[in-house]
Write an enzyme that holds these catalytic residues in place. Sequence first.
Site, PDB file in Angstrom:
ATOM      1  N   GLY A 153      -8.664  41.301 -58.749  1.00  0.00           N
ATOM      2  CA  GLY A 153      -9.316  40.026 -58.980  1.00  0.00           C
ATOM      3  C   GLY A 153      -8.711  39.304 -60.169  1.00  0.00           C
ATOM      4  N   CYS A 154      -9.005  38.014 -60.267  1.00  0.00           N
ATOM      5  CA  CYS A 154      -8.424  37.202 -61.335  1.00  0.00           C
ATOM      6  C   CYS A 154      -8.904  37.650 -62.713  1.00  0.00           C
ATOM      7  CB  CYS A 154      -8.729  35.727 -61.093  1.00  0.00           C
ATOM      8  SG  CYS A 154     -10.473  35.359 -60.740  1.00  0.00           S
ATOM      9  N   TYR A 155     -10.214  37.751 -62.895  1.00  0.00           N
ATOM     10  CA  TYR A 155     -10.737  38.223 -64.178  1.00  0.00           C
ATOM     11  C   TYR A 155     -10.279  39.646 -64.492  1.00  0.00           C
ATOM     12  CZ  TYR A 155     -14.191  34.329 -64.283  1.00  0.00           C
ATOM     13  OH  TYR A 155     -14.822  33.108 -64.327  1.00  0.00           O
ATOM     14  N   THR A 157      -7.619  41.198 -63.710  1.00  0.00           N
ATOM     15  CA  THR A 157      -6.205  41.273 -64.076  1.00  0.00           C
ATOM     16  C   THR A 157      -6.022  41.063 -65.572  1.00  0.00           C
ATOM     17  OG1 THR A 157      -5.410  40.586 -61.895  1.00  0.00           O
ATOM     18  CG2 THR A 157      -3.949  40.197 -63.760  1.00  0.00           C
ATOM     19  N   GLU A 306      -4.244  33.380 -68.220  1.00  0.00           N
ATOM     20  CA  GLU A 306      -3.455  33.429 -66.986  1.00  0.00           C
ATOM     21  C   GLU A 306      -3.894  32.267 -66.108  1.00  0.00           C
ATOM     22  OE1 GLU A 306      -4.544  37.098 -65.015  1.00  0.00           O
ATOM     23  OE2 GLU A 306      -6.389  36.217 -64.226  1.00  0.00           O
TER      24      GLU A 306
END
Length: 334
Positions: A153-155, A157, A306
């Site tokens: 997932g984005c968070y 990472t 990011e």
Amino acid sequence: MLNTLIVGASGYAGAELVSYVNRHPHMTITALTVSAQSNDAGKLISDLHPQLKGIVDLPLQPMSDVRDFSADVDVVFLATAHEVSHDLAPQFLQAGCVVFDLSGAFRVNDRAFYEKYYGFTHQYPELLEQAVYGLAEWNVDKLNTANLIAVPGCYPTAAQLSLKPLIDGGLLDLTQWPVINATSGVSGAGRKAAISNSFCEVSLQPYGVFTHRHQPEIAVHLGAEVIFTPHLGNFPRGILETITCRLKAGVTHAQVADVLQKAYGDKPLVRLYDKGVPALKNVVGLPFCDIGFAVQGEHLIVVATEDNLLKGAAAQAVQCANIRFGFAETQSLI
């Protein structure tokens, strides 16, 4: 050339995948698909995402049967909802494809996790066992031979890239859980219209407090408990995470810097700050995770940024594909 299918290409992450794969010298797009019920079926990808006009003008084909699209395909990127990926991935694997799944459907090897946090019963425990978690900088050896890659997932990472070297290096006092305050742009909620994501409504607000599914994903893969609070910001894209930790007695600024440098000194898509902390504007539209930190006594604050659609989704998926097939890790990304 690797014949490559992108499923769910109409979304924000899907469009970024289209851009990356189109310019990849070792991949060719065989088709872009959406669900058979999608309002976008039949439209050109470049009509939905005009930045692709004159670059990729392929139609979004409705997919109701995997067999219509899996023949002679080497690579499948699933930019689809969790339940959809759960159903599609086994079919593409059966057809001999290597699958990179951007959803959460195979990230955690625990069926109870999916019932609690995703609201569905996972039917493929054997694939949960086989799936390789695609935190690219840390799982190169496993990615080399994987056929099902669960892109983080984005968070998670940004959080894991920040915390993993510190935890593995034994620098943190984990009796005080790391506190992750994370803010994402509205694109993290997807392209589908919703009142809460509309221009006049979006502000700066925490959500999913103590209930967000990325908290257990982070904790499971770090092997340490964390407190995680996501926030929705009033900007289109990008993630900034401020992570507060306690260092073990005697740990110095130099030791923190050394551990991060050893972890990422040769990793091209993680950029470390020698001084100061990163700003969101420096990663938007780029495939990097930027990390900086400050130490005061036993207190450590790490800041990571990011692009949620890139290093938090499409860029990391392509990075994993590059590793899997032996290409340069940054091929088509920078």
